[in-house]
Design an enzyme around this catalytic site. Structure first.
Site, PDB file in Angstrom:
ATOM      1  N   ARG A   1      -4.437 -10.997  10.207  1.00  0.00           N
ATOM      2  CA  ARG A   1      -4.483 -10.609   8.525  1.00  0.00           C
ATOM      3  C   ARG A   1      -5.184 -11.484   7.519  1.00  0.00           C
ATOM      4  NH1 ARG A   1      -3.977  -6.205  10.454  1.00  0.00           N
ATOM      5  NH2 ARG A   1      -2.493  -4.776  10.510  1.00  0.00           N
TER       6      ARG A   1
ATOM      7  N   GLU B   1      -9.511  -6.009   1.229  1.00  0.00           N
ATOM      8  CA  GLU B   1     -10.417  -5.126   1.688  1.00  0.00           C
ATOM      9  C   GLU B   1     -10.510  -3.817   1.356  1.00  0.00           C
ATOM     10  OE1 GLU B   1      -8.755  -4.737   6.505  1.00  0.00           O
ATOM     11  OE2 GLU B   1      -8.900  -7.169   7.031  1.00  0.00           O
TER      12      GLU B   1
ATOM     13  N   HIS C   1     -12.991  -5.977  10.449  1.00  0.00           N
ATOM     14  CA  HIS C   1     -11.502  -5.386  10.725  1.00  0.00           C
ATOM     15  C   HIS C   1     -11.228  -3.944  11.543  1.00  0.00           C
ATOM     16  CE1 HIS C   1      -7.586  -4.819   9.276  1.00  0.00           C
ATOM     17  NE2 HIS C   1      -7.897  -4.825  10.976  1.00  0.00           N
TER      18      HIS C   1
END
Length: 332
Positions: free
Chosen positions: A249, A278, A296
């Site tokens: 993360r 993000e 991601h």
């Protein structure tokens, strides 16, 4: 002899679908049909009834919840489900779920790590090779027609022999270790606890691990304890040639300090699949050839999602059959 009364079909076991309105049950039609043929999938967002009254009406019967993506599950939300026993998460990361609240109630949580582990590990190793051998930068060099002009391209670095520290030796971290051993790397790790079944050197804290590594690969969950665990002190301990790979993360890393170290030449490079805010990525990273960025997408393969579908069904069937669950999130 009197005719027997017709036998009523057995009621399907109830599963609550917990999702934000923008998230959907995984879109493969055969998977949706498989779920609905075996379970009564209660989705409040598909009902005309107001969410709160729908949940209150069904709560006394909901023992299992399937959460889609990062849909938040707070202690307050759990209080609305008094007989809940199992949460089946469709993500590997669980920072959207109040795990201590679950465990205090005896609620079991499963996640997608087992389904995603191999493909996320592949991505982590791919990012590492790309950073060390400058593959993406070399591609830009050729496409930009710089080869005839500059002729010599900067040297890359060998992967074999690198000391790799894995932060979080769970299902994903273990797959990363397996792959990097094949390249001739040496492995050490830090985790919440030392794993008795593992022979790799264990470090109780990430700074000591960094001081004895050339590369850090971040595979752990984001919690209050792991938030910004990779800070400037850790980066300095890793050294000027050190590389950080993050498939966990974004907030595991203090991103501002990472940018400072990379821009200032205090680190060798980074391969990042996740970020703090993000989809916003620090613009300072865009011009650095020793940084590889991906959106991601470490889990984004059809094989991963097929494995996730299978894992969900396996766990739902196991729960209602009183059989062992798989990919259970450990308290340790």
């Amino acid at each position: 002899m009197a005719d027997k009364e017709p036998q009523q079909p057995e009621e399907l076991p109830i599963v609550l679908v917990h999702r934000l309105p923008s998230f959907k049950i995984p879109s493969d039609p055969s998977f949706r049909d498989q779920l609905r043929s075996q379970f009564h999938m209660l989705d409040p967002h598909e009902s005309p009834e107001p969410y709160d009254s729908f949940l209150a009406r069904h709560a006394p019967f909901i023992r299992v919840l399937m959460t889609i993506g990062p849909s938040p599950i707070s202690a307050e939300f759990l209080e609305r489900l008094p007989v809940l026993e199992l949460i089946v998460a469709t993500s590997a990361g669980l920072n959207h779920i109040d795990l201590p609240a679950c465990w205090s109630r005896g609620i079991v949580v499963t996640n997608a790590s087992l389904a995603f582990a191999e493909d996320v590990a592949d991505c982590a190793v791919g990012l590492l090779i790309d950073v060390l051998r400058r593959i993406s930068a070399a591609d830009r060099f050729v496409r930009g027609r710089l080869w005839p002009v500059k002729e010599n391209y900067p040297l890359g670095f060998k992967l074999g022999g690198k000391r790799v520290g894995i932060v979080g030796l769970g299902s994903i971290g273990s797959e990363v270790a397996k792959r990097l051993l094949a390249f001739g790397c040496t492995i050490a790790y830090t985790s919440r606890n030392k794993k008795q079944s593992v022979s790799f050197p264990f470090y109780a804290n990430v700074r000591d691990l960094a001081a004895n590594s050339d590369v850090l690969v971040l595979c752990c969950a984001l919690t209050k304890e792991t938030y910004h665990m990779i800070n400037k002190d850790v980066m300095v301990a890793l050294g000027k040639d050190g590389v950080i790979i993050n498939v966990g993360r974004g907030s595991l890393i203090n991103e501002k300090e990472l940018v400072q170290c990379l821009v200032g030449g205090d680190m060798g490079g980074a391969g990042l699949d996740v970020y703090e805010n993000e989809p916003n990525v620090p613009k300072e990273l865009f011009g650095l050839d020793n940084v590889v960025l991906s959106p991601h997408c470490a889990v984004m393969t059809p094989e991963s999602f097929e494995a996730l579908d299978q894992l969900i069904v396996i766990n739902l069937k196991a729960f209602f059959s009183n059989k062992p669950l798989v990919s259970v999130v450990s308290k340790e």
